[in-house]
Design an enzyme around this catalytic site. Structure first.
Site, PDB file in Angstrom:
ATOM      1  N   ASP A  51       0.675  -1.404  -0.393  1.00 47.35           N
ATOM      2  CA  ASP A  51       0.445   0.519   0.111  1.00 47.35           C
ATOM      3  C   ASP A  51       0.951   1.367   0.044  1.00 47.35           C
ATOM      4  OD1 ASP A  51      -2.452  -1.835   0.024  1.00 47.35           O
ATOM      5  OD2 ASP A  51      -2.534  -1.320   1.933  1.00 47.35           O
ATOM      6  N   TYR A 116       7.091  -9.830   7.768  1.00 44.97           N
ATOM      7  CA  TYR A 116       7.149  -8.719   8.108  1.00 44.97           C
ATOM      8  C   TYR A 116       7.483  -7.126   9.188  1.00 44.97           C
ATOM      9  CZ  TYR A 116       3.941  -7.727   3.441  1.00 44.97           C
ATOM     10  OH  TYR A 116       3.960  -8.155   2.677  1.00 44.97           O
TER      11      TYR A 116
END
Lengths: 265, 265
Positions: A51, A116
């Site tokens: 994003d 992540y």
């Protein structure tokens, strides 16, 4: 042979990795830089979208020559690729590893694991050097609160249907993913980090998990509620989506059969 | 009472702390923010200039009301000042401490010690998250090279005339300063840090010391040469000036008589 690149980028100035006609993408900047560095048009294919505002330290992308010209061959030694591209890349994107891969290697498929890190900061005063690189929390996280997050996190480890932790409106039909590792700890620099590794991630999955676990931390939910949220398979049952700016794609691991060895002289 | 602020700022976008009619200064941004936060015009006086691109984690500045209006009084609790100013400050400037000081307190005079850190990075690939916040070296620094820097550094500790480490053209007549501490080490994050504390610094002193010691590191000079450079009192004898972007003003210590206790709720 094509070139697999490992890339770090500060996502603050980008609409995400992938070009989407809504702002400058990392992909378009990288594609232009590759064309200049290698002297012929190249395509760039990433391991995932990401994003706007999301960062990466180990994003993977394949650079391939466009067309079949005999002179359009990637012959640069992988260890020197970071330097070749550095000349044409802005300061907020850098290559930190490269290796050759065959033409049938696709960076999005057959991934063994992706890792992540989601970074949170709970110090009261802002830190100008962390602006855009961390989620600045409004309330401090005590050790007991971080323990609560870890207690809730343990329900998410393993193979589950993560529909509850997928952004509403996503078109994915099979939301089953295997989370290999998920823990939260405070680093030496005072930043609270959520570490998660899985075989794949749904849209906004890390950010929804993070948002939900902070609600557990602050007592708005109990750690055991996480099991119920997961079982409910309903996005509305989970917590808020943590902001993009704290999220970093750290590492992508491919099957050992590909023989990937990162080089960076 | 006036307010003493402790400020962190990323200097990349500024011409330095002090307003000089050659770009946006931290001082002018802070002055405007103070006026808005406190509701009346304020002056802001810093503990030092700092060059364009230089950063700070513990810069000190005094905010004082302009004029003598009875209603122009700084009555905000010091612990809440960081929040009051955060509303009007950009992301690259933040207050991380405040306390009241009497009107005769001047942040530039009577300083006990100032501490700077100069950050260097020798990893081969660039790091987008360190862009503008570190001097990216072209060659790696081995442990033996860092030892050489520390060997050279020891000649600079103590009370000396530092004319050789002052930018040419400076109007300072007495270049005697006392360096309390000077060492170089590699941090857990791989960044090499030069730490220096002194009772005061000459123009570009830390950057010239850093540039000279890297020349010692790489063998262009010997550690013992630093003693000769110092004794020569001639800027031309020292090494190059390291770039501004690696320099951080870390801490300013005032005499205990002022009773400074930083507050930040």
């Amino acid at each position: 042979m094509n070139l697999l690149l490992r890339i770090a980028y500060n996502g603050a100035a980008y609409c995400g990795f992938q070009s989407q006609n809504n702002g400058r993408s990392v992909q378009e900047v990288l594609t232009a830089a590759a064309g200049k560095a290698f002297g012929f048009p190249c395509s760039v294919t990433g391991c995932s979208r990401t994003d706007a505002g999301v960062h990466a330290r180990g994003f993977c992308a394949v650079v391939a020559p466009v067309g079949n010209g005999e002179d359009h061959r990637l012959t640069v030694p992988p260890g020197k690729v970071h330097r070749a591209l550095a000349k044409y890349l802005p300061d907020d994107i850098a290559v930190n590893g490269a290796c050759f891969v065959p033409a049938d290697f696709h960076p999005r498929y057959g991934v063994v694991s992706k890792e992540y890190v989601y970074r949170m900061r709970d110090a009261r005063a802002r830190d100008p050097f962390q602006a855009g690189l961390v989620w600045q929390l409004k309330k401090p996280l005590s050790p007991a609160m971080i323990d609560r997050m870890n207690e809730g996190a343990k329900y998410l480890v393993g193979k589950h249907d993560f529909s509850a932790f997928m952004a509403a409106g996503s078109k994915i039909t099979d939301a089953t993913r295997t989370v290999y590792e998920l823990y939260i700890c405070r680093g030496a620099d005072g930043i609270i980090e959520l570490h998660i590794a899985a075989d794949g991630f749904l849209y906004n999955m890390v950010r929804i998990i993070t948002g939900t676990l902070t609600e557990v931390a602050y007592g708005d939910r109990e750690p055991a509620d996480v099991a119920d949220i997961l079982a409910g398979r309903n996005r509305a049952g989970a917590g808020k989506t943590a902001p993009a700016e704290g999220l970093f794609l750290e590492k992508v691991t491919y099957p050992s059969e590909w023989g990937i060895e990162w080089q960076c002289d």
